[in-house]
Design an enzyme around this catalytic site. Structure first.
Site, PDB file in Angstrom:
ATOM      1  N   PRO A   2     -33.123 -13.740 -32.202  1.00 32.19           N
ATOM      2  CA  PRO A   2     -32.324 -12.544 -31.891  1.00 32.19           C
ATOM      3  C   PRO A   2     -32.836 -11.859 -30.625  1.00 32.19           C
ATOM      4  O   PRO A   2     -34.032 -11.641 -30.473  1.00 32.19           O
ATOM      5  CB  PRO A   2     -32.545 -11.660 -33.128  1.00 32.19           C
ATOM      6  CG  PRO A   2     -32.934 -12.609 -34.210  1.00 32.19           C
ATOM      7  CD  PRO A   2     -33.725 -13.685 -33.532  1.00 32.19           C
ATOM      8  N   GLU A   3     -31.911 -11.578 -29.712  1.00 26.77           N
ATOM      9  CA  GLU A   3     -32.265 -10.884 -28.478  1.00 26.77           C
ATOM     10  C   GLU A   3     -31.785  -9.439 -28.573  1.00 26.77           C
ATOM     11  O   GLU A   3     -31.311  -9.003 -29.629  1.00 26.77           O
ATOM     12  CB  GLU A   3     -31.663 -11.630 -27.288  1.00 26.77           C
ATOM     13  CG  GLU A   3     -32.116 -13.085 -27.235  1.00 26.77           C
ATOM     14  CD  GLU A   3     -31.531 -13.867 -26.066  1.00 26.77           C
ATOM     15  OE1 GLU A   3     -31.207 -13.268 -25.027  1.00 26.77           O
ATOM     16  OE2 GLU A   3     -31.399 -15.105 -26.199  1.00 26.77           O
ATOM     17  N   HIS A  91     -36.272 -17.497 -49.465  1.00 24.63           N
ATOM     18  CA  HIS A  91     -36.575 -17.073 -48.094  1.00 24.63           C
ATOM     19  C   HIS A  91     -36.666 -15.550 -47.953  1.00 24.63           C
ATOM     20  O   HIS A  91     -36.838 -15.039 -46.843  1.00 24.63           O
ATOM     21  CB  HIS A  91     -35.522 -17.618 -47.131  1.00 24.63           C
ATOM     22  CG  HIS A  91     -35.471 -19.112 -47.077  1.00 24.63           C
ATOM     23  ND1 HIS A  91     -36.573 -19.896 -46.789  1.00 24.63           N
ATOM     24  CD2 HIS A  91     -34.439 -19.979 -47.298  1.00 24.63           C
ATOM     25  CE1 HIS A  91     -36.231 -21.167 -46.818  1.00 24.63           C
ATOM     26  NE2 HIS A  91     -34.944 -21.252 -47.125  1.00 24.63           N
ATOM     27  N   ARG A 110     -38.349 -19.159 -41.389  1.00 28.87           N
ATOM     28  CA  ARG A 110     -39.563 -19.703 -40.776  1.00 28.87           C
ATOM     29  C   ARG A 110     -40.802 -18.835 -40.981  1.00 28.87           C
ATOM     30  O   ARG A 110     -41.902 -19.210 -40.591  1.00 28.87           O
ATOM     31  CB  ARG A 110     -39.327 -19.919 -39.270  1.00 28.87           C
ATOM     32  CG  ARG A 110     -38.206 -20.889 -38.975  1.00 28.87           C
ATOM     33  CD  ARG A 110     -38.236 -21.329 -37.536  1.00 28.87           C
ATOM     34  NE  ARG A 110     -37.124 -22.188 -37.196  1.00 28.87           N
ATOM     35  CZ  ARG A 110     -36.986 -22.813 -36.021  1.00 28.87           C
ATOM     36  NH1 ARG A 110     -37.915 -22.659 -35.099  1.00 28.87           N
ATOM     37  NH2 ARG A 110     -35.946 -23.582 -35.782  1.00 28.87           N
TER      38      ARG A 110
END
Length: 270
Positions: A2-3, A91, A110
């Site tokens: 995400p930017e 997750h 992750r």
């Protein structure tokens, strides 16, 4: 990853759901998600109410009654607002349980994302945020030029350096270079003062367009089920054909990052 536009979309979305909610309980299912002492993180925030959400670069800052914590989503972090009765998925690594029976769960496939307690009054001037460069809207062309005009690093890498200018990641760096017709391997020292000013202006324009569209949905990004639409406007990132000359788009690695560009429209100079 995400930017800035994606993180801003998350911020705006979460504000509609969690402002004014009291944290009844915090459940940490993976300790490394929290930087520092996990027990202190839980004890400090439990019982406080979320008052606002700020953003600096790619960081979210949750502001509570007397404390605050920052959240960096890294590669695949996301927040989901759900009913407490919903089973935990594998997750989801941290849950903020609110007094109204809902939860804010942090999900990260992750496990790269991190949450950290910070000082509510001084977080912008403390680590890690104090190391960030200005966002494009606050960037001074003279200051940015001074940071890059002696550098042999490619402009693509310099755009990704958050200490120079914050918020730009791989997707938008590719788009910015294409919009400027600048080869991504152009060394920083070959970018003139005029081109630096243009670089900042183009960065602002592209980020604003992406924010208006709710960010870019690439792989797993979403904001509590709300996905971005800027991907339909992407000119070069993950594209096959140049929209300007109809030539092939080239992909190569630039300092470890997948870089898309047009060899015709973005000719390497010098």
């Amino acid at each position: 990853m995400p930017e800035l536009p994606e993180v801003e979309t998350v911020r705006r979305t979460l504000k509609n759901f969690i402002i004014g909610k009291e944290i009844k309980e915090i459940r940490v299912h993976y300790d490394k998600i929290v930087v520092g002492d996990t027990n202190n993180f839980v004890a400090t925030l439990t019982g406080q109410t979320i008052r606002d959400i700020d953003r600096v670069g790619k960081y979210l800052i949750f502001i509570l009654d007397s404390d605050a914590f920052i959240s960096h989503l890294r590669m695949e972090g996301k927040y989901n607002i759900i009913e407490t009765s919903k089973p935990l998925n594998k997750h989801e690594h941290l849950s903020f349980v609110f007094s109204d029976g809902t939860e804010l769960r942090y999900q990260d496939t992750r496990k790269f994302g991190r949450l950290e307690l910070v000082n509510k009054e001084t977080y912008r001037h403390d680590l890690p945020l104090c190391k960030l460069g200005p966002e494009p809207w606050d960037a001074d062309p003279k200051e940015i030029y001074a940071k890059i005009h002696k550098s042999n690093l490619p402009i693509k890498a310099l755009l990704l350096d958050q200490t120079i200018m914050s918020g730009i990641g791989n997707i938008y760096a590719n788009e910015i270079c294409f919009s400027m017709k600048m080869h991504p391997l152009t060394p920083g020292k070959r970018v003139s003062k005029k081109r630096v000013a243009e670089l900042i202006a183009v960065s602002k324009r592209i980020l604003e367009q992406a924010i208006a569209q709710g960010g870019t949905t690439i792989h797993s990004f979403d904001a509590n089920g709300i996905t971005g639409f800027f991907q339909v406007q992407l000119q070069v990132h993950m594209q096959k054909v140049c929209p300007v000359c109809n030539g092939p788009i080239t992909k190569e690695m630039v300092r470890g990052r997948g870089t898309y560009y047009c060899k015709v429209c973005q000719k390497k100079r010098g």
